[in-house]
Write a protein that holds these residues in place. Structure first.
Motif, PDB file in Angstrom:
ATOM      1  N   ASP A  70       0.935  -1.301   0.087  1.00  0.00           N
ATOM      2  CA  ASP A  70       0.074   0.079  -0.078  1.00  0.00           C
ATOM      3  C   ASP A  70       0.915   1.346   0.009  1.00  0.00           C
ATOM      4  OD1 ASP A  70      -2.204  -1.435   0.021  1.00  0.00           O
ATOM      5  OD2 ASP A  70      -2.514  -1.348   2.328  1.00  0.00           O
ATOM      6  N   TYR A 105       0.793   4.261  -3.281  1.00  0.00           N
ATOM      7  CA  TYR A 105       0.714   5.523  -2.621  1.00  0.00           C
ATOM      8  C   TYR A 105       1.919   6.515  -3.292  1.00  0.00           C
ATOM      9  CZ  TYR A 105      -0.749   9.709  -0.174  1.00  0.00           C
ATOM     10  OH  TYR A 105      -1.203  11.089   0.154  1.00  0.00           O
ATOM     11  N   LYS A 151      -4.803   9.517  -8.790  1.00  0.00           N
ATOM     12  CA  LYS A 151      -5.371   8.630  -8.211  1.00  0.00           C
ATOM     13  C   LYS A 151      -6.154   7.965  -9.020  1.00  0.00           C
ATOM     14  CE  LYS A 151      -8.134   8.925  -3.980  1.00  0.00           C
ATOM     15  NZ  LYS A 151      -8.737   9.829  -2.993  1.00  0.00           N
TER      16      LYS A 151
END
Length: 103
Positions: free
Chosen positions: A24, A28, A63
């Motif tokens: 994760d 990011y 995103k």
């Protein structure tokens, strides 16, 4: 005592986000890299917007990169709902009632 492993994403000396999984944190970090690379491209456009808006826009596009890639490849980002053959109960009642009135 519990041991907790945390992965921290740091940009320019500022802690951006903390994660409990490396996967994760890496995702990011990659998204932030994409946003950083998009910002100069957007700044070259003829848009008359401030730097904060360029930053927000590049962050949003990064995103949603998967949807953006679909669009750039000629697809659609609209998520279509599956078509079902069933008619809702309210419509069935209305059709039945209309049929009875016609008889």
């Amino acid at each position: 005592m519990a041991v907790i492993t945390q992965f921290v994403v740091v940009r320019e000396g500022v802690e951006k986000m903390t994660f409990t999984s490396k996967k994760d944190a890496d995702a990011y970090d990659k998204m932030l890299d994409i946003a950083d690379n998009l910002q100069p491209l957007l700044a070259e456009s003829a848009l008359d917007i401030d730097d904060a808006t360029y930053e927000s826009l590049s962050f949003y596009l990064a995103k949603h990169k998967d949807d953006l890639m679909k669009i750039l490849k000629g697809g659609s980002s609209v998520k279509e709902e599956p078509v079902t053959a069933k008619t809702p109960a309210s419509k069935k009642k209305a059709v039945k009632k209309a049929g009875q009135e016609a008889a």
